[in-house]
Design a protein around this motif. Sequence first.
Motif, mmCIF file in Angstrom:
data_model
loop_
_atom_site.group_PDB
_atom_site.id
_atom_site.type_symbol
_atom_site.label_atom_id
_atom_site.label_comp_id
_atom_site.label_asym_id
_atom_site.label_seq_id
_atom_site.Cartn_x
_atom_site.Cartn_y
_atom_site.Cartn_z
ATOM 1 N N VAL A 192 0.846 -1.199 0.000
ATOM 2 C CA VAL A 192 0.000 0.000 0.000
ATOM 3 C C VAL A 192 0.882 1.250 0.000
ATOM 4 C CG1 VAL A 192 -1.637 1.368 1.366
ATOM 5 C CG2 VAL A 192 -1.998 -1.094 1.110
ATOM 6 N N ASP A 193 1.853 1.265 0.891
ATOM 7 C CA ASP A 193 2.691 2.459 1.051
ATOM 8 C C ASP A 193 3.711 2.629 -0.080
ATOM 9 O OD1 ASP A 193 1.363 2.897 3.399
ATOM 10 O OD2 ASP A 193 2.998 2.238 4.715
ATOM 11 N N HIS A 194 4.149 1.531 -0.683
ATOM 12 C CA HIS A 194 5.275 1.621 -1.614
ATOM 13 C C HIS A 194 4.991 1.160 -3.041
ATOM 14 C CE1 HIS A 194 8.055 2.554 1.675
ATOM 15 N NE2 HIS A 194 7.409 1.649 2.377
ATOM 16 N N ARG A 195 3.861 0.469 -3.260
ATOM 17 C CA ARG A 195 3.630 -0.080 -4.599
ATOM 18 C C ARG A 195 2.234 0.225 -5.141
ATOM 19 N NH1 ARG A 195 8.389 -0.164 -4.545
ATOM 20 N NH2 ARG A 195 9.789 -1.967 -4.846
ATOM 21 N N GLY A 196 1.519 1.173 -4.524
ATOM 22 C CA GLY A 196 0.247 1.623 -5.077
ATOM 23 C C GLY A 196 -0.911 0.649 -4.938
ATOM 24 N N PHE A 197 -0.766 -0.346 -4.067
ATOM 25 C CA PHE A 197 -1.845 -1.328 -3.869
ATOM 26 C C PHE A 197 -2.955 -0.713 -3.027
ATOM 27 C CE2 PHE A 197 -3.847 -4.568 -1.199
ATOM 28 C CZ PHE A 197 -4.260 -5.498 -2.144
ATOM 29 N N LYS A 198 -4.210 -1.051 -3.382
ATOM 30 C CA LYS A 198 -5.370 -0.595 -2.618
ATOM 31 C C LYS A 198 -6.324 -1.772 -2.436
ATOM 32 C CE LYS A 198 -5.184 4.115 -4.511
ATOM 33 N NZ LYS A 198 -5.922 5.138 -5.308
ATOM 34 N N ARG A 199 -6.680 -2.052 -1.198
ATOM 35 C CA ARG A 199 -7.613 -3.151 -0.943
ATOM 36 C C ARG A 199 -8.914 -2.966 -1.707
ATOM 37 N NH1 ARG A 199 -7.245 -4.380 5.618
ATOM 38 N NH2 ARG A 199 -5.059 -5.119 5.622
ATOM 39 N N GLY A 200 -9.378 -1.740 -1.785
ATOM 40 C CA GLY A 200 -10.646 -1.469 -2.446
ATOM 41 C C GLY A 200 -10.655 -1.809 -3.921
ATOM 42 N N GLU A 201 -9.474 -1.872 -4.547
ATOM 43 C CA GLU A 201 -9.391 -2.236 -5.961
ATOM 44 C C GLU A 201 -9.629 -3.726 -6.182
ATOM 45 O OE1 GLU A 201 -8.922 -0.288 -8.745
ATOM 46 O OE2 GLU A 201 -9.261 1.369 -7.354
ATOM 47 N N VAL A 202 -9.570 -4.508 -5.116
ATOM 48 C CA VAL A 202 -9.860 -5.942 -5.228
ATOM 49 C C VAL A 202 -11.370 -6.136 -5.226
ATOM 50 C CG1 VAL A 202 -9.550 -8.225 -4.182
ATOM 51 C CG2 VAL A 202 -7.701 -6.531 -4.073
ATOM 52 N N SER A 203 -12.013 -5.811 -4.128
ATOM 53 C CA SER A 203 -13.475 -5.892 -4.014
ATOM 54 C C SER A 203 -13.877 -5.440 -2.630
ATOM 55 C CB SER A 203 -13.974 -7.329 -4.246
ATOM 56 O OG SER A 203 -13.576 -8.181 -3.181
ATOM 57 N N ASP A 204 -15.144 -5.086 -2.476
ATOM 58 C CA ASP A 204 -15.658 -4.725 -1.151
ATOM 59 C C ASP A 204 -15.585 -5.923 -0.206
ATOM 60 O OD1 ASP A 204 -16.197 -2.158 -2.001
ATOM 61 O OD2 ASP A 204 -18.325 -2.555 -2.407
ATOM 62 N N LYS A 205 -15.813 -7.107 -0.760
ATOM 63 C CA LYS A 205 -15.739 -8.318 0.067
ATOM 64 C C LYS A 205 -14.334 -8.498 0.623
ATOM 65 C CE LYS A 205 -18.003 -12.126 -1.022
ATOM 66 N NZ LYS A 205 -18.383 -13.407 -1.688
ATOM 67 N N TRP A 206 -13.328 -8.245 -0.213
ATOM 68 C CA TRP A 206 -11.949 -8.365 0.242
ATOM 69 C C TRP A 206 -11.639 -7.350 1.337
ATOM 70 C CZ3 TRP A 206 -8.107 -11.485 0.689
ATOM 71 C CH2 TRP A 206 -6.853 -10.998 1.055
ATOM 72 N N VAL A 207 -12.118 -6.137 1.196
ATOM 73 C CA VAL A 207 -11.880 -5.104 2.205
ATOM 74 C C VAL A 207 -12.402 -5.564 3.565
ATOM 75 C CG1 VAL A 207 -12.495 -2.768 2.950
ATOM 76 C CG2 VAL A 207 -11.888 -3.187 0.559
ATOM 77 N N GLY A 208 -13.635 -6.079 3.590
ATOM 78 C CA GLY A 208 -14.216 -6.538 4.846
ATOM 79 C C GLY A 208 -13.506 -7.754 5.404
ATOM 80 N N TYR A 209 -13.175 -8.685 4.517
ATOM 81 C CA TYR A 209 -12.500 -9.910 4.936
ATOM 82 C C TYR A 209 -11.127 -9.602 5.517
ATOM 83 C CZ TYR A 209 -9.957 -14.348 4.369
ATOM 84 O OH TYR A 209 -9.186 -15.461 4.577
ATOM 85 N N ALA A 210 -10.340 -8.790 4.822
ATOM 86 C CA ALA A 210 -8.991 -8.466 5.280
ATOM 87 C C ALA A 210 -9.023 -7.757 6.631
ATOM 88 C CB ALA A 210 -8.272 -7.605 4.241
ATOM 89 N N ALA A 211 -9.974 -6.839 6.801
ATOM 90 C CA ALA A 211 -10.092 -6.118 8.071
ATOM 91 C C ALA A 211 -10.427 -7.070 9.208
ATOM 92 C CB ALA A 211 -11.162 -5.032 7.953
ATOM 93 N N LEU A 212 -11.265 -8.068 8.933
ATOM 94 C CA LEU A 212 -11.639 -9.045 9.961
ATOM 95 C C LEU A 212 -10.462 -9.943 10.323
ATOM 96 C CD1 LEU A 212 -14.009 -10.290 11.625
ATOM 97 C CD2 LEU A 212 -14.336 -11.871 9.703
ATOM 98 N N VAL A 213 -9.779 -10.457 9.321
ATOM 99 C CA VAL A 213 -8.669 -11.389 9.563
ATOM 100 C C VAL A 213 -7.544 -10.723 10.339
ATOM 101 C CG1 VAL A 213 -6.836 -12.715 8.437
ATOM 102 C CG2 VAL A 213 -9.189 -12.898 7.617
ATOM 103 N N GLU A 214 -7.181 -9.494 9.989
ATOM 104 C CA GLU A 214 -6.043 -8.851 10.653
ATOM 105 C C GLU A 214 -6.349 -8.506 12.110
ATOM 106 O OE1 GLU A 214 -4.920 -5.311 8.610
ATOM 107 O OE2 GLU A 214 -6.851 -4.318 8.878
ATOM 108 N N LYS A 215 -7.628 -8.511 12.483
ATOM 109 C CA LYS A 215 -8.002 -8.226 13.870
ATOM 110 C C LYS A 215 -8.231 -9.495 14.692
ATOM 111 C CE LYS A 215 -10.216 -3.840 12.642
ATOM 112 N NZ LYS A 215 -11.517 -3.142 12.450
ATOM 113 N N ARG A 216 -8.115 -10.659 14.062
ATOM 114 C CA ARG A 216 -8.265 -11.922 14.770
ATOM 115 C C ARG A 216 -7.240 -11.984 15.904
ATOM 116 N NH1 ARG A 216 -12.024 -16.320 14.711
ATOM 117 N NH2 ARG A 216 -10.960 -18.106 15.657
ATOM 118 N N ASP A 217 -7.664 -12.445 17.079
ATOM 119 C CA ASP A 217 -6.806 -12.415 18.251
ATOM 120 C C ASP A 217 -5.482 -13.140 18.024
ATOM 121 O OD1 ASP A 217 -6.424 -11.669 21.054
ATOM 122 O OD2 ASP A 217 -6.582 -13.815 21.482
ATOM 123 N N SER A 218 -5.534 -14.311 17.412
ATOM 124 C CA SER A 218 -4.306 -15.087 17.186
ATOM 125 C C SER A 218 -3.369 -14.391 16.208
ATOM 126 C CB SER A 218 -4.647 -16.486 16.657
ATOM 127 O OG SER A 218 -5.332 -16.400 15.416
#
Length: 256
Positions: A192-218
């Motif tokens: 995101v910071d160095h190569r112009g990647f944006k989660r939103g360019e994948v899909s709305d589903k990906w945005v929600g999924y990625a946000a959920l996974v990165e907050k998983r306790d483990s």
Amino acid sequence: MGIPDEQVFPHATGDAEKIVAAHQDPQEMILYAAWFCPFVQRAWITLEEKGIPYQYKEVNPYKKEPHFLAINPKGLVPAIEYGGKAIYESLIICEFLEEAYPEYEHHLLPQQPVDRAIARIWLDFLSKNFLPANHGLIQAQEPEEQDAARKKLYDALKQFSENIKGPYFFGDEFSLVDVAIAPWIVRDYIVVDHRGFKRGEVSDKWVGYAALVEKRDSVVKTSSLKEHYTEIYGRYLRDEAQSEVAKAIREGRVLP
């Protein structure tokens, strides 16, 4: 004279440092790890999800110490020592933990054979499509190369995200497919910071999924502070890293 990759912060930080401190007592299961490695984090997440007792041992995989090479001749992390035998390769370790400790909840592979097969299809997809695209983008230097690599990454993630049942890949249960991609979700700020990647360019589903996974306790508990990844990923961004993954990307080979 050592290679620059040997110069890494010596231990986990943040939440991960606390988990390391809690797993220093001798156990039947020993995890040989490098705090910064996403492949290590797969095995580490699995151990935490299942609640399996383990001893954490930090190693520098770039120094290839004799004892560690005896555990894993490839000299790569993660590796585990169990019952006097060594097991390595991140996904093999994760599946081993699932099979060797069936009494430990929760199960990260589906119970039905057909669903397990589907899980393995997607694990293979991540290995052959997502990971090369992701690391290829990080190491790409010229704008044209970065544009092509970014498209490959978007294409891989779009195909993956179209098959997410939600909220996790197989539905309500966090599975090995989620474990397999989680460490790269945590680290996607690099692209995101160095190569112009944006989660939103994948899909709305990906945005929600990625946000959920990165907050998983483990996932949170096995992640270190971002500031200590900077020097490591700087070498990849300059295409100077000498890890086996970096070499494979540079040479167009299958990732180790």
